[in-house]
Write an enzyme that holds these catalytic residues in place. Structure first.
Site, PDB file in Angstrom:
ATOM      1  N   TYR A 195     -14.312  -5.590  -4.873  1.00 33.72           N
ATOM      2  CA  TYR A 195     -13.933  -7.009  -4.760  1.00 33.72           C
ATOM      3  C   TYR A 195     -13.471  -7.325  -3.336  1.00 33.72           C
ATOM      4  O   TYR A 195     -13.833  -8.348  -2.771  1.00 33.72           O
ATOM      5  CB  TYR A 195     -12.818  -7.328  -5.755  1.00 33.72           C
ATOM      6  CG  TYR A 195     -12.552  -8.810  -5.869  1.00 33.72           C
ATOM      7  CD1 TYR A 195     -13.150  -9.562  -6.879  1.00 33.72           C
ATOM      8  CD2 TYR A 195     -11.710  -9.465  -4.970  1.00 33.72           C
ATOM      9  CE1 TYR A 195     -12.919 -10.919  -6.992  1.00 33.72           C
ATOM     10  CE2 TYR A 195     -11.475 -10.827  -5.070  1.00 33.72           C
ATOM     11  CZ  TYR A 195     -12.079 -11.553  -6.083  1.00 33.72           C
ATOM     12  OH  TYR A 195     -11.855 -12.894  -6.175  1.00 33.72           O
ATOM     13  N   PHE A 249     -31.727 -31.223   8.283  1.00 32.23           N
ATOM     14  CA  PHE A 249     -32.365 -30.827   7.025  1.00 32.23           C
ATOM     15  C   PHE A 249     -31.689 -31.627   5.908  1.00 32.23           C
ATOM     16  O   PHE A 249     -30.554 -32.067   6.065  1.00 32.23           O
ATOM     17  CB  PHE A 249     -32.193 -29.318   6.814  1.00 32.23           C
ATOM     18  CG  PHE A 249     -32.843 -28.820   5.558  1.00 32.23           C
ATOM     19  CD1 PHE A 249     -34.215 -28.893   5.395  1.00 32.23           C
ATOM     20  CD2 PHE A 249     -32.081 -28.301   4.511  1.00 32.23           C
ATOM     21  CE1 PHE A 249     -34.820 -28.447   4.229  1.00 32.23           C
ATOM     22  CE2 PHE A 249     -32.683 -27.848   3.351  1.00 32.23           C
ATOM     23  CZ  PHE A 249     -34.050 -27.928   3.203  1.00 32.23           C
ATOM     24  N   ASP A 250     -32.371 -31.820   4.767  1.00 28.50           N
ATOM     25  CA  ASP A 250     -31.818 -32.765   3.779  1.00 28.50           C
ATOM     26  C   ASP A 250     -30.472 -32.342   3.194  1.00 28.50           C
ATOM     27  O   ASP A 250     -29.615 -33.183   2.972  1.00 28.50           O
ATOM     28  CB  ASP A 250     -32.843 -33.152   2.693  1.00 28.50           C
ATOM     29  CG  ASP A 250     -33.467 -31.954   1.996  1.00 28.50           C
ATOM     30  OD1 ASP A 250     -32.985 -30.825   2.198  1.00 28.50           O
ATOM     31  OD2 ASP A 250     -34.425 -32.159   1.226  1.00 28.50           O
ATOM     32  N   ASP A 261     -28.252 -24.563  13.129  1.00 29.46           N
ATOM     33  CA  ASP A 261     -28.722 -24.365  11.756  1.00 29.46           C
ATOM     34  C   ASP A 261     -29.900 -23.408  11.917  1.00 29.46           C
ATOM     35  O   ASP A 261     -30.995 -23.796  12.323  1.00 29.46           O
ATOM     36  CB  ASP A 261     -29.142 -25.709  11.152  1.00 29.46           C
ATOM     37  CG  ASP A 261     -29.751 -25.547   9.761  1.00 29.46           C
ATOM     38  OD1 ASP A 261     -30.065 -24.411   9.364  1.00 29.46           O
ATOM     39  OD2 ASP A 261     -29.934 -26.573   9.083  1.00 29.46           O
ATOM     40  N   ALA A 266     -31.760 -21.261  10.005  1.00 32.20           N
ATOM     41  CA  ALA A 266     -32.564 -20.749   8.884  1.00 32.20           C
ATOM     42  C   ALA A 266     -33.834 -20.019   9.346  1.00 32.20           C
ATOM     43  O   ALA A 266     -34.192 -18.989   8.801  1.00 32.20           O
ATOM     44  CB  ALA A 266     -32.921 -21.886   7.938  1.00 32.20           C
ATOM     45  N   LYS A 292     -34.502 -17.743   4.101  1.00 33.22           N
ATOM     46  CA  LYS A 292     -35.640 -17.915   5.005  1.00 33.22           C
ATOM     47  C   LYS A 292     -35.727 -16.676   5.899  1.00 33.22           C
ATOM     48  O   LYS A 292     -36.174 -15.634   5.441  1.00 33.22           O
ATOM     49  CB  LYS A 292     -35.476 -19.198   5.831  1.00 33.22           C
ATOM     50  CG  LYS A 292     -35.739 -20.516   5.099  1.00 33.22           C
ATOM     51  CD  LYS A 292     -34.824 -20.786   3.951  1.00 33.22           C
ATOM     52  CE  LYS A 292     -34.881 -22.188   3.425  1.00 33.22           C
ATOM     53  NZ  LYS A 292     -33.794 -23.035   3.864  1.00 33.22           N
ATOM     54  N   HIS A 324     -38.622 -37.029  -6.585  1.00 29.48           N
ATOM     55  CA  HIS A 324     -39.766 -36.112  -6.494  1.00 29.48           C
ATOM     56  C   HIS A 324     -39.636 -34.908  -7.422  1.00 29.48           C
ATOM     57  O   HIS A 324     -40.627 -34.328  -7.822  1.00 29.48           O
ATOM     58  CB  HIS A 324     -40.008 -35.667  -5.042  1.00 29.48           C
ATOM     59  CG  HIS A 324     -38.821 -35.048  -4.374  1.00 29.48           C
ATOM     60  ND1 HIS A 324     -37.751 -35.784  -3.930  1.00 29.48           N
ATOM     61  CD2 HIS A 324     -38.538 -33.755  -4.073  1.00 29.48           C
ATOM     62  CE1 HIS A 324     -36.860 -34.967  -3.381  1.00 29.48           C
ATOM     63  NE2 HIS A 324     -37.311 -33.745  -3.455  1.00 29.48           N
TER      64      HIS A 324
END
Ligand SMILES: *Cc1c(COP(=O)(O)O)cnc(C)c1O
Length: 452
Positions: A75, A127-128, A217, A219, A260, A443
């Protein structure tokens, strides 16, 4: 690749296989009808080649699976965390490494501690999930892409860049209200386009003049570094690791989705320079993700990411990766199907608006093309157009994202053949109408019916 041969082969051999399930055209028609012509509603075993996303869909290496057995599930003070943080520290140079279950958790924790109502956060393009987390804290997510970014056909090498003049104006006009500037590498929202090192350096200079921290960011940082080596003067003889270390040296912090370029199926991290901010983020992490040495992951996940971050920077892998995307784009061009140019790192974006001029935007040409690729060959891509963005959509695109190390050249050839078949019969493709849609993010769950 060994001289004098020029074929860029998959730099791996296959040790464990997952069978594909073939379906008949009738089965696919029935599946489409059941799914309301929304490919998100298909079950995975109805799909032959799944190019829905490159996120968390990669194949792990033998070394990653071996490291999973070494996972320390303590832990607190897990040895797996020590290995994980050492790799991230070596790469980024940042002293504080906070594991999280995926990229958006890093965003949520960071913005909760830094963004006040009315604050402005510039990015080359958000990014969204980044945008949504900033807006959740009542900040303003501002996109400042370079001017070449809006032209899908412009052959510019670094269309992911930020517009430096606009950044200068935004920082001057919002003194005291910009907690940080973000740079997304590669720029996912405009097609996985890379950012040049010169652009990152210029952003850093502007930030320094205004005393504003710079965050990455990251990724798809490794794909970005490979494009720098291929396209930017002065980097040809550098290794991807050296280029990545230079890239991160300009940053005060990093948010990372390890789904990614971490080559893992789950995971991410927040890395920070500032001691005080790191302490506050760790406190919030304990509240919502877990203790700072596991952050919502199992010890074995930390091991997989640590190993993945080493493998992602291997030149043979990156050469093959970027070549795969370009190769698929070339098959599409041969079939007379336009794509966003140049092809980005992780996906090919088919221009359905240009391919299907007989289908008006309110009949969703990109959704119609995505459905046709599934109907013809069981290939699943994703619509990036009026279904996703409504009236704000700038283009009608179908994204074919390539999972890492999953498909071979013959799979990509097959996808090219399916795209060519759709192109040959393009006049016969019909639009769709929406028969059912939710209030938000339609979507994912909207249902459609074909128009005759
Ligand atoms: C995927 C992604 C994220 C969010 O990461 P998740 O792991 O999906 O939460 C953030 N930024 C970029 C550029 C991404 O591609």
């Amino acid at each position: 690749m060994p001289d004098p041969f020029h074929t860029i082969i998959e730099p791996f051999r296959i040790k464990s296989v997952e069978p594909l399930r073939f379906t008949s055209r009738e089965e696919r028609e029935a599946a489409l009808e059941r799914a309301g012509y929304n490919l998100f509603a298909l079950t995975a075993d109805e799909v032959l080649i799944d190019l829905l996303t490159d996120s968390g869909t990669g194949a792990m290496s033998a070394e990653q699976w071996a490291s999973i057995m070494r996972g320390d599930e303590s832990y607190a003070g897990s040895a797996s965390y020590e290995r994980f943080s050492a790799v991230v520290h070596e790469l980024t140079g940042l002293p504080h490494v906070i594991p999280v279950h995926q990229g958006r958790a890093a965003e949520r924790i960071l913005f909760a501690e830094t963004v006040k109502a009315g604050d402005v956060i510039p990015n080359n393009t958000h990014f969204d999930t980044t945008r949504a987390n900033i807006e959740h804290d009542e900040g303003v997510a501002l996109d400042l892409p370079c001017s070449e970014a809006s032209d899908t056909q412009a052959p510019a090498p670094f269309k992911g860049n930020m517009d430096i003049a606009k950044l200068e104006t935004v920082l001057a006009d919002n003194e005291g209200r910009v907690p940080m500037v973000f740079m997304t590498v590669t720029n996912n929202s405009i097609g996985g386009q890379p950012v040049s090192m010169a652009n990152v350096r210029s952003v850093r200079e502007v930030c320094d003049r205004h005393g504003t921290p710079l965050f990455l960011d990251a990724a798809r940082f490794a794909e970005n570094c490979w494009f720098v080596i291929e396209r930017e003067e002065g980097y040809q003889d550098r290794t991807p690791t050296e280029v990545a270390q230079e890239l991160f040296s300009y940053a005060d912090g990093v948010t990372m989705s390890a789904k990614k370029d971490g080559l893992a199926n789950i995971g991410g991290f927040l890395a920070l320079r500032d001691d005080d901010l790191a302490a506050r983020c760790r406190a919030l992490l304990i509240l919502t993700e877990g203790f700072p040495t596991y952050g919502g992951l199992a010890g074995r996940d930390l091991e997989a990411v640590a190993q993945g971050l080493r493998e992602i920077l291997q030149p043979d892998y990156l050469r093959y990766r970027v070549r795969t995307t370009a190769y698929l784009a070339e098959r599409c061009w041969e079939a007379g199907v336009p794509t966003v140019r140049p092809p980005g790192g992780h996906a090919v974006y088919l221009d359905a608006g240009a391919m299907l001029p007989h289908i008006p935007r309110d009949q969703f040409p990109a959704q119609a093309l995505a459905v046709e690729l599934y109907r013809l060959g069981g290939v699943r891509g994703v619509e990036v157009g009026s279904v996703m963005f409504g009236d704000a959509a700038q283009h009608e695109l179908v994204r074919l994202a390539l999972p890492r190390r999953v498909y071979t050249q013959s799979h990509v050839d097959y996808v090219g053949e399916v795209v060519a078949a759709a192109s040959k019969n393009r006049e016969a493709i019909r639009g769709l109408r929406i028969v059912e849609e939710p209030l938000f993010l339609r979507h994912f769950t909207a249902r459609f019916a074909p128009l005759l």
